[in-house]
Design a protein around this motif. Sequence first.
Motif, PDB file in Angstrom:
ATOM      1  N   PHE A  92     -14.146  -2.327 -31.403  1.00 40.92           N
ATOM      2  CA  PHE A  92     -13.806  -3.563 -30.432  1.00 40.92           C
ATOM      3  C   PHE A  92     -14.895  -4.213 -29.920  1.00 40.92           C
ATOM      4  O   PHE A  92     -14.957  -5.158 -29.639  1.00 40.92           O
ATOM      5  N   THR A 122     -16.131  -6.444 -32.248  1.00 39.36           N
ATOM      6  CA  THR A 122     -14.976  -7.730 -32.000  1.00 39.36           C
ATOM      7  C   THR A 122     -15.215  -8.723 -31.004  1.00 39.36           C
ATOM      8  O   THR A 122     -15.236  -9.805 -31.107  1.00 39.36           O
ATOM      9  N   ILE A 182     -16.789 -12.291 -31.669  1.00 38.85           N
ATOM     10  CA  ILE A 182     -16.297 -13.221 -31.764  1.00 38.85           C
ATOM     11  C   ILE A 182     -16.606 -14.210 -30.529  1.00 38.85           C
ATOM     12  O   ILE A 182     -16.311 -15.584 -30.283  1.00 38.85           O
ATOM     13  N   GLN A 239      -9.302 -17.947 -32.783  1.00 39.86           N
ATOM     14  CA  GLN A 239      -9.957 -16.854 -32.289  1.00 39.86           C
ATOM     15  C   GLN A 239      -9.847 -16.350 -31.092  1.00 39.86           C
ATOM     16  O   GLN A 239     -10.463 -15.172 -30.755  1.00 39.86           O
ATOM     17  N   ALA A 286      -8.301 -12.521 -31.125  1.00 42.29           N
ATOM     18  CA  ALA A 286      -9.354 -11.527 -31.449  1.00 42.29           C
ATOM     19  C   ALA A 286     -10.200 -11.262 -30.271  1.00 42.29           C
ATOM     20  O   ALA A 286     -10.635  -9.978 -30.086  1.00 42.29           O
ATOM     21  N   TYR A 287     -10.792 -12.434 -29.420  1.00 43.41           N
ATOM     22  CA  TYR A 287     -11.726 -12.338 -28.546  1.00 43.41           C
ATOM     23  C   TYR A 287     -10.938 -11.320 -27.328  1.00 43.41           C
ATOM     24  O   TYR A 287     -11.483 -10.517 -26.813  1.00 43.41           O
ATOM     25  N   GLY A 292     -10.730  -7.703 -27.997  1.00 45.78           N
ATOM     26  CA  GLY A 292     -11.920  -6.909 -28.197  1.00 45.78           C
ATOM     27  C   GLY A 292     -12.061  -6.751 -26.451  1.00 45.78           C
ATOM     28  O   GLY A 292     -12.235  -5.648 -25.896  1.00 45.78           O
ATOM     29  N   ILE A 304      -8.622  -8.151 -37.257  1.00 50.81           N
ATOM     30  CA  ILE A 304     -10.085  -8.170 -37.192  1.00 50.81           C
ATOM     31  C   ILE A 304     -10.967  -6.955 -36.546  1.00 50.81           C
ATOM     32  O   ILE A 304     -11.843  -6.801 -37.126  1.00 50.81           O
ATOM     33  N   ALA A 305     -10.398  -6.500 -35.450  1.00 54.78           N
ATOM     34  CA  ALA A 305     -10.767  -5.477 -35.091  1.00 54.78           C
ATOM     35  C   ALA A 305     -10.703  -4.273 -35.881  1.00 54.78           C
ATOM     36  O   ALA A 305     -11.690  -3.556 -36.142  1.00 54.78           O
ATOM     37  N   PHE A 340     -13.463  -4.439 -38.377  1.00 54.47           N
ATOM     38  CA  PHE A 340     -14.958  -4.155 -37.715  1.00 54.47           C
ATOM     39  C   PHE A 340     -14.991  -2.486 -37.693  1.00 54.47           C
ATOM     40  O   PHE A 340     -15.773  -1.848 -38.047  1.00 54.47           O
TER      41      PHE A 340
END
Length: 642
Positions: free
Chosen positions: A121, A124, A128, A396, A399-400, A403, A455-456, A459
């Motif tokens: 995270f 991420t 991001i 995005q 995702a930001y 995290g 996406i996390a 990662f």
Amino acid sequence: MVGPIVPPKQYRRQFAQWLLNADRSEAEKNHIRKPWWQVMCLTGVDYFSTLGYQPGIAALAAGALSPIATLILVLLTLFGALPIYRRVAAISPHGEGSIAMLEHLLPWWQGKVFVLCLLGFVATDFIITITLSAADATAHIIENPFVPEFLHEQTIAITLILITLLGAVFLKGFQEAIGIAVFLVAIYLFLNLITIGAGTYQVFQNLSVIGDWQKALFAQQSNPLLIVGVSALLFPKLALGLSGFETGVAVMPLVKGRQTDTEEAPKGRIRNTHKLLGTAAVIMSFFLITSSLVTTLLIPTAEFQTGGRANGRALAYLAHLYLGDGFGTVYDLSTIAILWFAGASAMAGLLNIVPRYLPRYGMAPSWTLMIRPLVLIYTLIAFAVTIIFEANVEAQGGAYATGVLVLMSSAAFAVTLSTRNRRSKKTTIAFGAITVVFIYTTIVNIIERPEGIRIASMFIGAIIVTSLVSRVWRSTELRAERIEFDDVARQFMVQENHHAIRLIANRLNTGDEREYFLKEQEVREDTHIPPDESILFLEIQISDASQFADTIRVKGAQVGNYRILRAQSAAVPNAIAAIALSIRDETGRLPHVYFGWIEGNPIQYLLRFILFGEGDIAILTREVLRKAEKNPRQRPRIHVGG
């Protein structure tokens, strides 16, 4: 005149030396203490730069409810995130952050996997930050009226160029970061103040926009309490405005404290970090509320949509509209600069995370302690993320936010646990309530914008796989930070100095004389040790097999006539090899280490070694010695009987 021809091999050697340069002087500069307000600007390039896209994202997500949802976000910032991270700063004054507070929550491999997930995270959040900030900087570039039309279709290319420039800065060497940050933050906040002031003036000049907003507000819901309730449900979509607190704690070592501070109790640094966090939160809260109001009141809803002139750049839209293209261009340049430098802040955070955890776990190769190889890797990852999301700011955002919110939830949880036995029950309940709010916000954000957790997860999966591969690859390293012998152990070594030093590896069971008598008899018969040769027993007990390297403390013990060297370590073969080499160095004599053969599946023993630190001890000890000592004549001798 033609210069000397440099062979290709020499070019490659020079490149490798440059790439693997640890740049220690740069690291030392980063530890120079600065006043708290200057360090605040270093974190502010990330935190304050969200003003470049936050008002637009808020309006797009909450519509007319945006100011109320933003107010709820501000209340959570001041009365939730700020108290949490003030506590984190007090507990981890050396910049360890909330992950370090949770690191010891779970023992053994569970704790390592837990930290790896949190690092996923973190990756991420920071990656991001780089890609989203660069994408929004690109939006400000192409929407400027002086930019040629053909560049409007090159958003991905421009974003990749900005990320490349960011990587180039770190490849060259990142210097004077705080001075640049102070300049950028001061200019950016000043220009935002002017823009919001101009917007506020326009609102007072045309009060009808307030009436229009009220109509739009009550058209959705007539009950004020329901409006607040709906806004509370919507505010998780605005969670980008919470970023910056984790970075604020991470840069604590840069904050100047008092002369009376010590490394164990840096009270002045903690106090000044509290000022840093509080001031940043108040400044950001002011700009979040005011920017949300003026953008919601003055910008048509259609302009916030994809393709609209305010999409991802609401305040820039107002700057051009009310202060002219000249001022708007200056505002764009300032926004582009701080958004680009926000990526620098995130890159610096990533460069600090890997050396702090993964190499210590044995889950990253040694070259990850170097700056430049990591910069290349992070830059390539940022390229991939940019291409996948097509340099879209809104895409995005989820995702930001994921995290950021997971890290804040973990920090709140860690602080709640830390107060259970130290403060009043009311304090624990208060922090627990904040934790519930952050967890709720995180869950809502994940449900609403699942691309963030996807996406996390990518990662996390990549970090776990590469970490385990690295752990296996490095498993036969020596893995001992240092060897310490107590007085009794040293006395045993002195007694053996005139004889061959013979060590019999033994797994401790009952620990009585009969155990050592039978073991000695077995080894002497199998390996033909002469009866008149003295022996020492060497026993290694597993402490925590999930650890990688540790300090091995060797203690001498005597049971009857039998002398024993005992130690604890994460891995038996590595510890035996390290102790044998240390005895060689201290006595000048090559030890002989004796083992018995074991029977069973080699793959099973390999897995036992990786997971539990044991396995086929004799073969693994020899392999560790072979890698640690290149000269065969200088290696301790390994004997196996059976």
